[in-house]
Write an enzyme that holds these catalytic residues in place. Structure first.
Site, PDB file in Angstrom:
ATOM      1  N   HIS A   1       0.820  -1.219   0.000  1.00 42.11           N
ATOM      2  CA  HIS A   1       0.000   0.000   0.000  1.00 42.11           C
ATOM      3  C   HIS A   1       0.856   1.272   0.000  1.00 42.11           C
ATOM      4  O   HIS A   1       2.064   1.244   0.299  1.00 42.11           O
ATOM      5  CB  HIS A   1      -0.917   0.009   1.223  1.00 42.11           C
TER       6      HIS A   1
ATOM      7  N   GLU B   1      -2.680  -6.866   7.351  1.00 41.36           N
ATOM      8  CA  GLU B   1      -1.372  -6.841   7.986  1.00 41.36           C
ATOM      9  C   GLU B   1      -1.358  -7.666   9.264  1.00 41.36           C
ATOM     10  O   GLU B   1      -2.395  -7.914   9.890  1.00 41.36           O
ATOM     11  CB  GLU B   1      -0.973  -5.392   8.299  1.00 41.36           C
TER      12      GLU B   1
END
Length: 204
Positions: free
Chosen positions: A9, A82
């Site tokens: 990201h 994550e």
């Protein structure tokens, strides 16, 4: 042949502050959105059949910017999120080192053995990450796939694909909006590019 574009990201404010983000939702910064836009302008030259993203905002927002440029819908998958850093989430690295020195020392020297208070173990992150990627590959054989995820998750996935022990975790670098290209050939997966950020070269 199946191609997997595994992408981290864009930058967040917490990235610049060296804070552990983990499973907390943190939006992209202005810089992060710009990075994603540059990547989208680059990736429009590639034929992408489908886009998958972690369900955390920073990854999904990056994926949406890419999807809009590529005219491709983004599918959220929680297995791509994550690693949870438990009690460390929201803390700076300096605060973590100060208040959790013993656990921090293990995380930095033997990450595969770390047991962060309230968090996930690296092996569990790798397991769910690989299972998710394998499901995506199976569902999209012969296609060009884009997956947007996170630094720790991506590194653990890549090590798993390469059949390299998690003790080598810190030997791979993943910058914001980097591209990792993996080709799934008839004899197995091949890493073609790693941590490619050519689209960011002109940022001052």
């Amino acid at each position: 042949m199946t191609k997997l574009y595994l992408i981290r990201h864009g930058q967040t404010k917490w990235n610049t502050e060296s804070r552990a983000q983990g499973s907390i939702n943190v939006a992209l910064s202005k810089e992060g959105r710009y990075q994603a836009t540059l990547l989208a302008n680059r990736m429009k030259n590639y034929e992408i059949d489908c886009i998958y993203s972690s369900d955390l905002d920073r990854a999904y927002e990056t994926a949406v910017i890419l999807g809009e440029k590529l005219n491709t819908e983004v599918k959220k998958i929680s297995g791509l999120r994550e690693m949870s850093f438990g009690e460390w989430e929201g803390l700076t690295h300096e605060n973590i080192k100060k208040n959790y020195l013993e656990h921090y020392t293990v995380w930095r020297s033997k990450p595969h053995e770390a047991n962060i208070p309230g968090g996930e173990k690296l092996i569990d992150v790798q397991k769910r990450g690989l299972e998710t990627i394998n499901d995506i590959i199976t569902e999209n054989k012969g296609k060009n796939i884009m997956v947007v995820s996170h630094g720790v998750t991506i590194k653990s996935i890549i090590l798993g694909i390469m059949d390299i022990d998690l003790s080598n975790f810190y030997k791979i670098r993943q910058d914001n909006t980097c591209v990792n290209l993996i080709e799934y050939r008839d004899y197995g997966p091949v890493i073609v590019t790693l941590n490619d950020t050519a689209h960011l070269e002109n940022i001052k």
